[in-house]
Scaffold this motif. Structure first.
Motif, PDB file in Angstrom:
ATOM      1  N   ALA A  63      38.055 -40.187  31.265  1.00 35.61           N
ATOM      2  CA  ALA A  63      39.463 -39.815  31.360  1.00 35.61           C
ATOM      3  C   ALA A  63      39.748 -39.017  32.622  1.00 35.61           C
ATOM      4  N   GLY A  64      40.990 -39.119  33.075  1.00 38.06           N
ATOM      5  CA  GLY A  64      41.447 -38.333  34.209  1.00 38.06           C
ATOM      6  C   GLY A  64      42.926 -38.018  34.052  1.00 38.06           C
ATOM      7  N   TRP A  65      43.370 -36.940  34.690  1.00 35.89           N
ATOM      8  CA  TRP A  65      44.771 -36.544  34.615  1.00 35.89           C
ATOM      9  C   TRP A  65      45.655 -37.526  35.376  1.00 35.89           C
ATOM     10  N   PHE A  66      46.871 -37.715  34.858  1.00 35.27           N
ATOM     11  CA  PHE A  66      47.815 -38.651  35.461  1.00 35.27           C
ATOM     12  C   PHE A  66      49.209 -38.032  35.387  1.00 35.27           C
ATOM     13  N   ASP A  67      49.837 -37.836  36.542  1.00 39.05           N
ATOM     14  CA  ASP A  67      51.130 -37.151  36.621  1.00 39.05           C
ATOM     15  C   ASP A  67      52.235 -38.162  36.906  1.00 39.05           C
ATOM     16  N   LEU A  68      53.139 -38.349  35.945  1.00 39.87           N
ATOM     17  CA  LEU A  68      54.225 -39.310  36.119  1.00 39.87           C
ATOM     18  C   LEU A  68      55.161 -38.928  37.253  1.00 39.87           C
ATOM     19  N   ARG A  69      55.195 -37.659  37.618  1.00 41.13           N
ATOM     20  CA  ARG A  69      56.081 -37.229  38.705  1.00 41.13           C
ATOM     21  C   ARG A  69      55.678 -37.855  40.046  1.00 41.13           C
ATOM     22  N   ASP A  70      54.442 -38.290  40.147  1.00 43.16           N
ATOM     23  CA  ASP A  70      53.983 -38.933  41.380  1.00 43.16           C
ATOM     24  C   ASP A  70      54.492 -40.368  41.510  1.00 43.16           C
ATOM     25  N   TYR A  71      55.157 -40.876  40.459  1.00 40.43           N
ATOM     26  CA  TYR A  71      55.576 -42.277  40.444  1.00 40.43           C
ATOM     27  C   TYR A  71      57.084 -42.431  40.260  1.00 40.43           C
ATOM     28  N   VAL A  72      57.829 -41.364  40.480  1.00 42.83           N
ATOM     29  CA  VAL A  72      59.284 -41.442  40.358  1.00 42.83           C
ATOM     30  C   VAL A  72      59.820 -42.485  41.332  1.00 42.83           C
ATOM     31  N   GLY A  73      60.556 -43.436  40.788  1.00 45.12           N
ATOM     32  CA  GLY A  73      61.112 -44.501  41.614  1.00 45.12           C
ATOM     33  C   GLY A  73      60.114 -45.554  42.046  1.00 45.12           C
ATOM     34  N   SER A  74      58.902 -45.533  41.458  1.00 46.25           N
ATOM     35  CA  SER A  74      57.858 -46.491  41.864  1.00 46.25           C
ATOM     36  C   SER A  74      57.244 -47.186  40.650  1.00 46.25           C
ATOM     37  N   PRO A  75      58.035 -47.932  39.894  1.00 43.61           N
ATOM     38  CA  PRO A  75      57.514 -48.562  38.670  1.00 43.61           C
ATOM     39  C   PRO A  75      56.422 -49.600  38.933  1.00 43.61           C
ATOM     40  N   ILE A  76      56.438 -50.241  40.097  1.00 46.63           N
ATOM     41  CA  ILE A  76      55.402 -51.241  40.388  1.00 46.63           C
ATOM     42  C   ILE A  76      54.050 -50.551  40.560  1.00 46.63           C
ATOM     43  N   ARG A  77      54.033 -49.455  41.319  1.00 49.17           N
ATOM     44  CA  ARG A  77      52.782 -48.693  41.465  1.00 49.17           C
ATOM     45  C   ARG A  77      52.322 -48.155  40.121  1.00 49.17           C
ATOM     46  N   LEU A  78      53.271 -47.703  39.307  1.00 44.15           N
ATOM     47  CA  LEU A  78      52.938 -47.189  37.977  1.00 44.15           C
ATOM     48  C   LEU A  78      52.317 -48.289  37.123  1.00 44.15           C
ATOM     49  N   HIS A  79      52.894 -49.466  37.163  1.00 39.45           N
ATOM     50  CA  HIS A  79      52.352 -50.591  36.407  1.00 39.45           C
ATOM     51  C   HIS A  79      50.918 -50.888  36.832  1.00 39.45           C
ATOM     52  N   ASP A  80      50.665 -50.878  38.132  1.00 43.77           N
ATOM     53  CA  ASP A  80      49.322 -51.167  38.625  1.00 43.77           C
ATOM     54  C   ASP A  80      48.305 -50.154  38.084  1.00 43.77           C
ATOM     55  N   GLN A  81      48.694 -48.890  38.021  1.00 51.16           N
ATOM     56  CA  GLN A  81      47.790 -47.854  37.535  1.00 51.16           C
ATOM     57  C   GLN A  81      47.559 -47.976  36.026  1.00 51.16           C
ATOM     58  N   LEU A  82      48.617 -48.165  35.273  1.00 48.03           N
ATOM     59  CA  LEU A  82      48.473 -48.232  33.818  1.00 48.03           C
ATOM     60  C   LEU A  82      47.741 -49.504  33.380  1.00 48.03           C
ATOM     61  N   SER A  83      47.967 -50.588  34.085  1.00 49.28           N
ATOM     62  CA  SER A  83      47.339 -51.845  33.686  1.00 49.28           C
ATOM     63  C   SER A  83      45.837 -51.834  33.922  1.00 49.28           C
ATOM     64  N   ALA A  84      45.350 -50.853  34.674  1.00 51.85           N
ATOM     65  CA  ALA A  84      43.911 -50.754  34.946  1.00 51.85           C
ATOM     66  C   ALA A  84      43.179 -49.902  33.906  1.00 51.85           C
ATOM     67  N   CYS A  85      43.908 -49.347  32.932  1.00 49.48           N
ATOM     68  CA  CYS A  85      43.259 -48.500  31.925  1.00 49.48           C
ATOM     69  C   CYS A  85      43.367 -49.128  30.543  1.00 49.48           C
ATOM     70  N   GLY A  86      42.569 -48.597  29.612  1.00 50.84           N
ATOM     71  CA  GLY A  86      42.597 -49.095  28.244  1.00 50.84           C
ATOM     72  C   GLY A  86      43.323 -48.186  27.281  1.00 50.84           C
ATOM     73  N   LEU A  87      43.563 -46.935  27.709  1.00 48.45           N
ATOM     74  CA  LEU A  87      44.223 -45.957  26.853  1.00 48.45           C
ATOM     75  C   LEU A  87      45.086 -45.036  27.702  1.00 48.45           C
ATOM     76  N   VAL A  88      46.320 -44.867  27.281  1.00 50.22           N
ATOM     77  CA  VAL A  88      47.194 -43.825  27.816  1.00 50.22           C
ATOM     78  C   VAL A  88      47.281 -42.753  26.732  1.00 50.22           C
ATOM     79  N   TRP A  89      46.830 -41.537  27.065  1.00 51.26           N
ATOM     80  CA  TRP A  89      46.801 -40.443  26.087  1.00 51.26           C
ATOM     81  C   TRP A  89      47.818 -39.385  26.518  1.00 51.26           C
ATOM     82  N   VAL A  90      48.839 -39.164  25.674  1.00 55.47           N
ATOM     83  CA  VAL A  90      49.978 -38.331  26.038  1.00 55.47           C
ATOM     84  C   VAL A  90      49.942 -37.027  25.249  1.00 55.47           C
ATOM     85  N   LEU A  91      49.903 -35.921  25.969  1.00 56.67           N
ATOM     86  CA  LEU A  91      49.720 -34.616  25.337  1.00 56.67           C
ATOM     87  C   LEU A  91      50.999 -34.054  24.736  1.00 56.67           C
ATOM     88  N   GLY A  92      50.792 -33.000  23.921  1.00 62.14           N
ATOM     89  CA  GLY A  92      51.901 -32.272  23.348  1.00 62.14           C
ATOM     90  C   GLY A  92      52.523 -31.317  24.350  1.00 62.14           C
TER      91      GLY A  92
END
Length: 215
Positions: A63-92
């Motif tokens: 696992a590694g940290w992932f900051d959505l603020r780094d992808y504001v306005g960049s859904p294609i880059r976001l898709h590329d990153q998420l599609s390379a993982c098997g689990l998105v774990w979202v904290l409280g």
């Protein structure tokens, strides 16, 4: 669609999460529900109290940290990153702060598409579980929707709509948010809105068309 929605941290069924993820184990940890807390304080907490990245590593989920603020306005880059993982774990944290980061980055559309393809698992606890619902109405009795807003910024109560009912974590659990959880559950009951109240340790697991509430 595969979902793992927990009240507190991994809950009592981490083995089920590992099974649900399967062979594609790379995990992205999204901590944007905590954006209102200074980074230094978050680092101290991870070092001294609870480190979700280390917890997932111990389960064999790199696992590694992932900051959505780094992808504001960049859904294609976001898709590329998420599609390379098997689990998105979202904290409280604060569910409204989290939803703002999700909307700004285009996470909503990306996660719906990847889940429809069964490309990964969406997992999360507390705020990470709350936002999976269609609406955050009533959950403002737990989380302040004005935290992190700017000026007269409009507050949205729209959830991700991954799960068909509202999710109320920490119900009857002795957690510091349990009082707010009880109020939220009562409000939803009064409004006749469907919801699941989770005690700490309990988990909702969705696999395709099968939903299981695990004690």
């Amino acid at each position: 669609m595969r979902l793992y929605l927990s009240s507190q941290r991994l809950g009592r069924h981490a083995d089920t999460l590992v099974r649900l993820v399967g062979k594609r184990r790379n995990t992205l940890v999204i901590g944007n529900a905590l954006d209102y807390i200074p980074a230094a304080a978050r680092a101290v907490y991870a070092a001294t109290t609870y480190d979700p990245v280390a917890e997932l590593h111990a389960l064999g989920l790199p696992a590694g940290w992932f900051d959505l603020r780094d992808y504001v306005g960049s859904p294609i880059r976001l898709h590329d990153q998420l599609s390379a993982c098997g689990l998105v774990w979202v904290l409280g944290g604060n569910a409204f702060v989290l939803r703002r980061a999700m909307r700004a980055s285009g996470f909503d559309g990306v996660i719906h598409g990847l889940l429809a393809q069964d490309a990964l698992v969406y997992g999360g606890f507390s705020a990470g579980a709350i936002v999976a619902a269609p609406t955050l109405r009533g959950l403002d009795l737990m989380d302040d929707p004005k935290v992190g807003t700017f000026g007269d910024e409009a507050i949205s109560y729209e959830g991700l709509n991954l799960f068909p009912k509202s999710v109320v974590p920490h119900a009857g659990s002795g957690h510091r948010d349990s009082s707010g959880a009880d109020k939220a559950a009562q409000w939803l009951t009064d409004q006749r809105m469907p919801f699941v109240a989770l005690q700490d340790g309990q988990v909702i697991v969705v696999e395709g068309d099968r939903t299981t509430l695990m004690p």
